[in-house]
Design an enzyme around this catalytic site. Structure first.
Site, PDB file in Angstrom:
ATOM      1  N   CYS A   1       0.909  -1.408   0.082  1.00 45.07           N
ATOM      2  CA  CYS A   1      -0.337  -0.135   0.051  1.00 45.07           C
ATOM      3  C   CYS A   1       0.582   1.553   0.376  1.00 45.07           C
ATOM      4  O   CYS A   1       1.446   1.431  -1.107  1.00 45.07           O
ATOM      5  CB  CYS A   1      -0.772  -0.294   0.826  1.00 45.07           C
ATOM      6  SG  CYS A   1      -2.415   0.758   0.865  1.00 45.07           S
TER       7      CYS A   1
ATOM      8  N   HIS B   1      -3.373  -5.162   0.818  1.00 47.66           N
ATOM      9  CA  HIS B   1      -2.955  -5.429   1.371  1.00 47.66           C
ATOM     10  C   HIS B   1      -3.351  -7.324   1.512  1.00 47.66           C
ATOM     11  O   HIS B   1      -4.100  -8.040   1.979  1.00 47.66           O
ATOM     12  CB  HIS B   1      -3.846  -5.666   3.136  1.00 47.66           C
ATOM     13  CG  HIS B   1      -3.734  -4.031   2.887  1.00 47.66           C
ATOM     14  ND1 HIS B   1      -2.805  -3.502   3.711  1.00 47.66           N
ATOM     15  CD2 HIS B   1      -4.543  -2.963   2.358  1.00 47.66           C
ATOM     16  CE1 HIS B   1      -3.087  -1.811   3.526  1.00 47.66           C
ATOM     17  NE2 HIS B   1      -3.663  -1.687   3.309  1.00 47.66           N
TER      18      HIS B   1
ATOM     19  N   GLU C   1      -1.450  -9.595   3.227  1.00 48.38           N
ATOM     20  CA  GLU C   1      -1.582  -9.964   4.959  1.00 48.38           C
ATOM     21  C   GLU C   1      -3.119 -10.263   4.961  1.00 48.38           C
ATOM     22  O   GLU C   1      -3.446 -11.315   6.293  1.00 48.38           O
ATOM     23  CB  GLU C   1      -0.764  -8.581   6.063  1.00 48.38           C
ATOM     24  CG  GLU C   1      -1.140  -7.945   5.739  1.00 48.38           C
ATOM     25  CD  GLU C   1      -1.180  -6.576   5.229  1.00 48.38           C
ATOM     26  OE1 GLU C   1      -0.852  -6.768   3.759  1.00 48.38           O
ATOM     27  OE2 GLU C   1      -1.355  -5.313   5.398  1.00 48.38           O
TER      28      GLU C   1
HETATM   29  N1  GLN Z   1      -2.053   7.003   2.150  1.00 44.63           N
HETATM   30  C1  GLN Z   1      -2.532   6.323   1.600  1.00 44.63           C
HETATM   31  C2  GLN Z   1      -3.841   6.004   1.389  1.00 44.63           C
HETATM   32  O1  GLN Z   1      -4.104   6.633   0.791  1.00 44.63           O
HETATM   33  C3  GLN Z   1      -1.679   4.487   1.869  1.00 44.63           C
HETATM   34  C4  GLN Z   1      -2.876   3.798   2.325  1.00 44.63           C
HETATM   35  C5  GLN Z   1      -2.167   2.408   2.696  1.00 44.63           C
HETATM   36  O2  GLN Z   1      -1.562   1.954   3.341  1.00 44.63           O
HETATM   37  N2  GLN Z   1      -3.231   1.488   3.664  1.00 44.63           N
HETATM   38  O3  GLN Z   1      -3.807   5.982   0.014  1.00 44.63           O
END
Ligand code: GLN
Length: 550
Positions: free
Chosen positions: A382, A508, A510
């Site tokens: 992310c 994600h 995970e």
């Molecule tokens: N801050 C980033 C976004 O909002 C990444 C979010 C995250 O890592 N879950 O896109």
């Protein structure tokens, strides 16, 4: 009709109700029952999505895009079945439903009260998952500790349900602490007696008591608890501290927690649960053949719970590789060009964690550059992927001012930007791109080889995205957009073909890693780190031999 097991907690918080509930669920599932677990949290937030990780640990996202308590992660990792919005309910959500109904006029003429309106809504939600015909047993974990003001409506709801349901259709398991007084060399039962008494005053009496203890309990102690807490002696279960949470289901099997619950629910106990796969996993976990050190770069690294699913995914992937994964936490705020080589020198892999906001961002970019230039396996999740894109834009393409508009809204090269639909959103709760989305992988890419497929689905939680306007520039410079969303074309994965392992994903992975199905990206990342460590050792040996021959 499903049967219901309630899990309550006494004496203190953090006793591991989620793990006990998940372990019991695992044993019942291994006996062939269709089991689900849900958690009721007594706070007023509608969901934990807006809570800081320091407050509440990681926010776990379900397939259907609910932002939930991290215990749901344990449920999924243990049971290998997905949960949903229905599996996590907060006091905030209960009140929101009741208040909305009141505004609609559903209670016209009536005074809306905690009893019966709030308790009715709690009961409706408790029973919900048992009514879809998909579950034989529903385990409900009640957050908080008996005696808390905010837990009272939940205890009252359980009291009413015990009265409404058949005796053999529900059961209460109470998790409590038996403190050990080191000076007196004694385990003490009084706090347990008090918490059971307090619950009884509210009309709920536990059927089974699970005792968390640092020291082994004697039979006499179990008998004493049984006598003073008015339960049968076989209903006092010892839960000694284990070296890993994955040992707890087997500990509960030895203690016959599943058997006592089945007996009390009137379910015949016919055969032993099939825990073969679980035992194989545990053996691999306990007796690894090699070791790798992975640097976890984030800004909440001092708090274990903030990256819970990532840490658990490392455990699953490590076992799969028969390799111990040592995670070294690295605070990105303190990383600079001057100290990066020194700080990352002993690593075999680098994971840059998800996150929000600009704190510690430059340190993350420095670390990614180091991994890219030194062939150190790199995995960005992310925000980790977004920063890999920024780093590549700055140091490979040459746009030194490139950034994400989350950190610098004025950047001339906004390589990461806000999604179109996100630009109109002003409300914070539940408005990110959330839950499962499909992703097409480029045939022949590393991503496709890792997943052994070209079509996958993973869970998301973010607002910002790779800016498609610059795609051609990235491709020309050698970064491959190996995963794209089939409908929107959004870039979901990037990789560098000339690097042993340089992979970033917008989703994600995970959140979907379980004991029985570890996340492929983690498994391959660890395999690659293992290779890196082996190469490093071999190189060192050759160098030593050279010196010896000189
Ligand atoms: N801050 C980033 C976004 O909002 C990444 C979010 C995250 O890592 N879950 O896109």
């Amino acid at each position: 009709m499903a049967k219901y097991i309630f899990v309550t907690g006494g004496v203190t918080s953090s006793l591991g109700k989620g793990i006990i509930a998940a372990s019991l669920a695992k044993l019942l599932q291994a006996r062939g029952f269709r089991v689900t677990i849900q958690k009721f949290d007594p706070y007023i937030n509608v969901d934990p999505g807006t809570l800081n990780p320091y407050e509440h640990g990681e926010c776990f996202v379900t397939e259907d895009g609910a932002e939930t308590d991290l215990d749901l992660g344990h449920y999924e990792r243990f049971l290998n079945t997905p949960t949903s919005q229905a599996n996590n309910v907060t006091t905030g959500r209960i009140y929101q439903t009741v208040i909305n109904k009141e505004r609609e006029g559903a209670y016209l003429g009536k005074t809306v009260q905690v009893v019966p309106h709030i308790t009715d809504e709690i009961k409706r939600r408790i029973l919900l998952l048992g009514k879809d015909g998909k579950h034989d047993i529903v385990i409900t974990e009640l957050g908080g500790t008996v005696g808390d003001i905010e837990s009272l409506p939940y205890i009252e709801a359980v009291r009413q349900l015990q009265w409404e349901l058949d005796e053999q259709d529900c059961l209460v398991v109470h998790l409590t602490l038996i403190p050990y007084l080191r000076a007196a060399k004694e385990l003490k039962t009084k706090p347990t007696q008090h918490s059971v008494k307090m619950m009884s005053e509210n009309g709920v009496h536990p059927d089974v008591i699970v005792c968390r203890t640092e020291e082994p309990m004697y039979n006499d102690l179990k008998k004493k608890i049984a006598l003073f807490c008015n339960v049968t002696p076989d209903a006092v279960i010892e839960a000694t501290d284990m070296s890993t949470i994955y040992e707890v289901p087997l500990e509960m099997l030895r203690e016959k927690l599943d058997v006592i619950c089945m007996k009390k629910l009137g379910i015949p106990v016919e055969k032993e649960p099939d825990m073969t796969k679980w035992r194989t996993f545990l053996d691999k976990l306990k007796y690894p053949k090699s070791k790798v050190t992975i640097g976890l770069i984030g800004k909440y690294v001092e708090l274990q719970d903030a990256y819970k699913s990532i840490l658990e995914s490392f455990i699953h992937a490590g076992a799969m590789n028969e390799c111990k994964v040592v995670v070294q936490n690295i605070h990105s705020e303190f990383l600079t060009h001057d100290n990066v080589a020194e700080k990352l020198r002993n690593l075999d892999g680098l994971l840059v964690a998800p996150g929000f906001g600009h704190r510690g961002i430059e340190g993350k970019i420095v670390a990614i550059q180091y991994a890219r230039e030194n062939n150190l396996p790199f995995f960005g999740i992310c925000l980790g992927m977004q920063m890999a894109v920024v780093e590549f834009a700055r140091n490979v393409i040459g746009w030194t001012d490139a950034h994400s508009t989350e950190m610098n809204p004025e950047t001339p090269h906004a390589v990461i930007g806000l999604m179109e639909e996100q630009k109109k959103i002003t409300v914070k709760g539940g408005t990110m791109r959330l839950g499962a989305y499909s992703c097409d992988l480029i045939p022949g890419s590393k991503a496709a080889a890792i997943y052994d497929s070209t079509q996958i689905s993973e869970r998301h939680r973010h607002r910002y995205e790779f800016n498609g306007q610059y795609l051609a520039d990235f491709e020309k410079a050698g970064m491959v957009p190996s995963g794209r969303n089939p409908e929107s074309g959004l870039v979901e994965m990037v990789e560098l073909p000339d690097h042993p392992f340089f992979v970033g994903c917008q989703f994600h992975p995970e959140l979907k890693s379980t004991v029985e199905a570890p996340a492929p990206l983690f498994v391959h990342f660890i395999a690659s780190a293992k290779q890196y460590a082996e190469d490093k050792t071999n190189k060192a040996k050759i160098a030593e031999e050279k010196i010896a021959h000189q």
